[in-house]
Write an enzyme that holds these catalytic residues in place. Structure first.
Site, short mmCIF file in Angstrom:
data_model
loop_
_atom_site.label_atom_id
_atom_site.label_comp_id
_atom_site.label_asym_id
_atom_site.label_seq_id
_atom_site.Cartn_x
_atom_site.Cartn_y
_atom_site.Cartn_z
N ASP A 192 4.12 -5.01 8.24
CA ASP A 192 4.97 -5.82 7.35
C ASP A 192 5.18 -7.24 7.87
OD1 ASP A 192 5.26 -3.55 5.76
OD2 ASP A 192 6.97 -2.86 6.93
N LYS A 218 1.01 -9.86 5.98
CA LYS A 218 -0.47 -9.93 5.90
C LYS A 218 -0.91 -10.22 4.47
CE LYS A 218 -0.58 -5.74 7.56
NZ LYS A 218 0.82 -5.55 8.01
N GLY A 253 1.87 -1.53 2.29
CA GLY A 253 2.50 -2.21 1.17
C GLY A 253 2.38 -3.69 1.43
N HIS A 254 1.46 -4.35 0.73
CA HIS A 254 1.21 -5.78 0.96
C HIS A 254 1.70 -6.54 -0.27
CE1 HIS A 254 -2.25 -4.69 3.93
NE2 HIS A 254 -1.09 -4.20 4.28
N GLN A 289 -1.28 -1.93 8.23
CA GLN A 289 -0.50 -1.56 9.40
C GLN A 289 -0.65 -2.66 10.48
OE1 GLN A 289 -2.50 1.31 7.95
NE2 GLN A 289 -0.72 1.26 6.65
P1 GDP Z 1 2.50 -6.87 4.88
O1 GDP Z 1 2.61 -5.40 4.82
O2 GDP Z 1 2.16 -7.36 6.25
O3 GDP Z 1 1.61 -7.45 3.83
O4 GDP Z 1 3.98 -7.44 4.58
P2 GDP Z 1 4.97 -6.94 3.40
O5 GDP Z 1 4.51 -7.49 2.13
O6 GDP Z 1 5.21 -5.48 3.51
O7 GDP Z 1 6.33 -7.60 3.89
C1 GDP Z 1 6.46 -8.98 4.04
C2 GDP Z 1 7.57 -9.49 3.09
O8 GDP Z 1 7.89 -10.82 3.45
C3 GDP Z 1 7.12 -9.56 1.65
O9 GDP Z 1 8.22 -9.30 0.82
C4 GDP Z 1 6.63 -11.00 1.49
O10 GDP Z 1 6.76 -11.47 0.15
C5 GDP Z 1 7.60 -11.72 2.39
N1 GDP Z 1 7.07 -12.92 3.05
C6 GDP Z 1 5.83 -13.16 3.53
N2 GDP Z 1 5.78 -14.35 4.16
C7 GDP Z 1 7.02 -14.87 4.06
C8 GDP Z 1 7.62 -16.09 4.55
O11 GDP Z 1 7.00 -16.92 5.20
N3 GDP Z 1 8.96 -16.27 4.25
C9 GDP Z 1 9.69 -15.36 3.54
N4 GDP Z 1 10.97 -15.62 3.31
N5 GDP Z 1 9.15 -14.22 3.08
C10 GDP Z 1 7.84 -13.97 3.36
P1 IMO Z 2 1.69 -2.42 6.14
O1 IMO Z 2 0.22 -2.44 5.90
C1 IMO Z 2 5.06 -0.75 8.40
C2 IMO Z 2 4.63 3.35 9.86
C3 IMO Z 2 5.55 4.40 9.26
C4 IMO Z 2 5.70 5.35 10.45
C5 IMO Z 2 4.29 5.32 11.06
C6 IMO Z 2 3.40 6.47 10.64
O2 IMO Z 2 2.51 -2.62 4.92
O3 IMO Z 2 2.09 -3.28 7.28
P2 IMO Z 2 2.14 7.06 8.34
O4 IMO Z 2 2.69 7.32 6.98
O5 IMO Z 2 1.16 5.94 8.41
O6 IMO Z 2 1.61 8.30 9.00
O7 IMO Z 2 3.43 6.61 9.21
O8 IMO Z 2 3.71 4.09 10.65
N1 IMO Z 2 3.83 2.57 8.88
C7 IMO Z 2 4.10 1.31 8.54
N2 IMO Z 2 5.10 0.49 8.91
N3 IMO Z 2 4.07 -1.22 7.60
C8 IMO Z 2 3.04 -0.42 7.24
O9 IMO Z 2 1.98 -0.87 6.54
C9 IMO Z 2 3.04 0.92 7.68
N4 IMO Z 2 2.21 1.97 7.50
C10 IMO Z 2 2.70 2.95 8.25
O10 IMO Z 2 6.79 3.84 8.89
O11 IMO Z 2 6.58 4.80 11.40
MG MG Z 3 3.96 -3.92 4.26
#
Ligand code: GDP
Ligand code: IMO
Ligand code: MG
Length: 414
Positions: A12, A15, A39-40, A215
Site C-alpha cells: 500500500d 504503487k 488493491g492498487h 504487495q
Molecule cells: P498500492 O497498493 O501500493 O497501490 O497502494 P494503495 O492504493 O493500496 O494505497 C495507497 C493510497 O494512497 C491510495 O488511496 C492512493 O490513492 C493514495 N495515494 C497515493 N499516492 C499518494 C500521495 O502522494 N498522497 C496522498 N495523499 N495519497 C496518495
Molecule cells: P498491495 O498490492 C498490504 C498482507 C495481509 C496479511 C499478509 C498475508 O495492495 O500493496 P495474504 O492474503 O496475501 O495471504 O495475506 O499480507 N497483504 C497486504 N498488505 N497490501 C497488500 O497488497 C497486501 N497483500 C497482502 O494483510 O498481513
Molecule cells: Mg494496496
C-alpha cells in the site's frame, strides 16, 4: 528500457498511482505475482479506481496489459472487476492477455484461508492455499479450462485432498461455475489467453515493459517478515519466474511511503499508538483498499528501504504521501536499530529479533504549508526538501518522484 515498480515496505505504498503515471511511457504493463489480495488505487479527478487483479495500465487504451503465470486469479472477482470498468470507462481500456498457466483461486482455497489465515491476518482471499496447491502440483490453471479434457476429474481429485472441507464442496457445481465464468471472461473483445513469456520476449527488443509489483518486499515469502508474509515473490526475482521473461536488466524503482503502514499481524518497530499515529491514519485515509481494515501506522524506517534496495537492486525511489506529513511539528525517521544493546544497520531476518529491536531515530523539523498543489521540488518548503534529501543520503538512492496527493497530476518529477 524495462522498468519495475516494487513496494519496499509492507504494501500500500502507492504503487498503483506510480504505475498509472508511468504507463503512458510503456507499451506493456505486466503483473507477475499476487492475486486479489492486492488493491492498487488510481484517482482521476473525482473518480477512484481500485484494481485488484487487473494491471493498473488498464486505464490506458493503447497499451497491452499482461497477467503473468505467477499471478493467481479468482475468475468471478476478475470478471466483476472487468464489468465494473465497463460501466465507468467502456471500451477505453488496454488489451488484456492472461497467461494460461496462471493458477486459479478455487472455493476450497478461500475456505481454508478462513480457517488458517487468522494468525497472519491474511486478506482471506485464498492466496496462501492457492499457492500451496500450485507448489503441491495439484493446482488448477485457467488454461486447464480451455485445453484440459480431464478438467472435471482434476477438480474432483484435488477436492479429495481437502477431506476436511469435502462436505462443503461439489465438483460438478464448481466446474459449471468456473467454466461459465471463464468463458465469459475470454469472450470479451479485448481479453485473451496468451503465453506472456513468449509475448514479452518477441517484443522486448523494440518495446518497453513496465512490471507492476503487488504487495511488497517485507511481504515476500522468503525475504519478508516470515511467517507474517504473503505466499509469492513481490521482489525483483519474482518477475522472472512470474512471467517467463528471461533474467536481464530491469530498472527497479522502489515505492516508499513517506511513513510506514502495515495491515495484518507481525512486528513493526516504528509503529505509533499515539496522536501522531492517529494523524497518519486519519489524514492518510489508512484503510485497506481490499479489506477495508485499518492500517497500522508508524514513522519511516530506512533500514527497511536499504534492505529493499539490496534485495531488488533498486536504482531510485518514488516517495509517496509526503503531503500527509504536513502539520506535524517534529518528524522522526528510524535510521538503524539497537538489538541487545548493539547497534545494527541491517534488517533482522528473523521476526524474533525484529520484535525486540529498538529503533534509533533522527529528528527533523516539520512544515505546515499545504504542499498538495506544488509541481516542482524547489517550491517545496525547506523542511520537506530536507526530509527528501535525508532519505537520499541515508539510502544512497535518488528520489525521482514525489507524491503530494492521490491524483495522477499530484506528482513532482525530478
Ligand atoms: P498500492 O497498493 O501500493 O497501490 O497502494 P494503495 O492504493 O493500496 O494505497 C495507497 C493510497 O494512497 C491510495 O488511496 C492512493 O490513492 C493514495 N495515494 C497515493 N499516492 C499518494 C500521495 O502522494 N498522497 C496522498 N495523499 N495519497 C496518495
Ligand atoms: P498491495 O498490492 C498490504 C498482507 C495481509 C496479511 C499478509 C498475508 O495492495 O500493496 P495474504 O492474503 O496475501 O495471504 O495475506 O499480507 N497483504 C497486504 N498488505 N497490501 C497488500 O497488497 C497486501 N497483500 C497482502 O494483510 O498481513
Ligand atoms: Mg494496496
Amino acid at each position: 528500457m524495462n522498468f519495475a515498480i516494487i513496494g519496499t515496505q509492507w504494501g500500500d505504498e502507492g504503487k498503483g498511482k506510480i504505475v498509472d503515471y508511468l504507463s503512458e511511457k510503456f507499451d506493456y504493463i505486466v503483473r507477475y505475482q499476487g492475486g486479489n489480495n492486492a488493491g492498487h488505487t488510481v484517482v482521476l479527478g473525482d473518480q477512484k479506481f481500485p484494481l485488484h487483479h487487473i494491471p493498473t495500465g488498464i486505464l490506458h487504451k493503447n497499451k497491452i496489459c499482461c497477467i503473468g503465470c505467477g499471478v493467481i486469479l479468482n475468475p468471478k472477482v476478475f470478471l466483476e472487476e472487468l464489468q465494473s470498468l465497463d460501466k465507468r470507462v467502456g471500451n477505453n481500456t488496454a488489451r488484456l492477455i492472461i497467461d494460461p498457466k496462471a493458477h486459479l483461486i478455487m472455493p476450497w482455497h478461500i475456505l481454508r484461508d478462513s480457517l488458517t489465515g487468522g494468525k497472519i491476518g491474511t486478506t482471506g482471499r485464498g492466496i496462501g492455499p492457492c499457492y500451496e496447491d500450485a507448489i503441491g502440483r495439484r493446482g488448477i490453471r485457467i488454461g486447464d479450462f480451455v485445453y484440459n479434457r480431464n478438467i472435471k476429474k482434476q477438480i474432483q481429485s484435488t477436492i479429495g485432498y481437502y477431506a476436511d472441507l469435502a462436505k462443503k464442496l461439489n465438483a460438478q457445481t464448481i466446474y459449471k461455475d468456473y467454466s461459465t465464468t471463464i468463458k465469459a471472461i475470454l469472450k470479451r473483445p479485448r481479453v485473451s489467453l496468451g503465453d506472456v513469456g513468449v509475448l514479452l520476449d518477441e517484443k522486448q527488443k523494440n518495446r518497453n515493459i513496465l512490471f507492476e509489483g503487488a504487495q511488497a518486499t517485507l511481504l515476500d515469502i522468503y525475504f519478508g517478515t516470515y511467517p507474517f508474509v504473503t505466499s509469492s515473490h513481490p521482489t525483483l526475482g519474482g518477475i522472472y519466474i512470474g512471467t517467463g521473461f528471461a533474467p536481464q536488466n530491469i530498472k527497479t524503482v522502489g515505492v516508499v511511503k513517506a511513513y510506514t503502514t502495515r495491515v495484518g499481524e507481525g512486528p513493526f518497530p516504528t509503529e505509533l499508538h499515539d496522536k501522531v499515529g492517529k494523524h497518519l491514519a486519519e489524514k492518510g485515509h489508512e484503510f485497506g483498499t481490499t479489506t477495508g481494515r485499518p492500517r497500522r501506522c508508524g514513522w519511516l524506517d530506512l533500514t527497511i528501504i536499504r534492505y529493499a534496495k539490496r534485495i531488488s537492486g533498486l536504482s531510485g525511489i518514488a516517495l509517496t504521501k509526503l503531503d500527509i506529513l504536513t502539520g506535524l511539528t517534529t518528524l522522526k525517521v528510524a535510521v538503524g536499530y539497537k538489538l541487545k544493546g548493539k547497534v545494527i544497520k541491517d534488517f533482522p531476518v528473523f521476526v524474533y529479533d525484529l520484535e525486540r529491536v529498538q529503533s534509533i531515530y533522527h529528528e527533523m523539523e516539520g512544515w505546515n504549508d499545504d504542499i498538495t498543489g506544488i509541481k516542482s521540488f524547489n517550491n517545496l518548503p525547506k523542511q520537506a526538501k530536507n526530509y527528501v534529501k535525508f532519505i537520499e543520503k541515508e539510502t544512497g538512492l535518488p528520489v525521482k518522484y514525489i507524491g503530494v496527493g492521490p491524483e495522477r497530476s499530484q506528482l513532482i518529477i525530478r
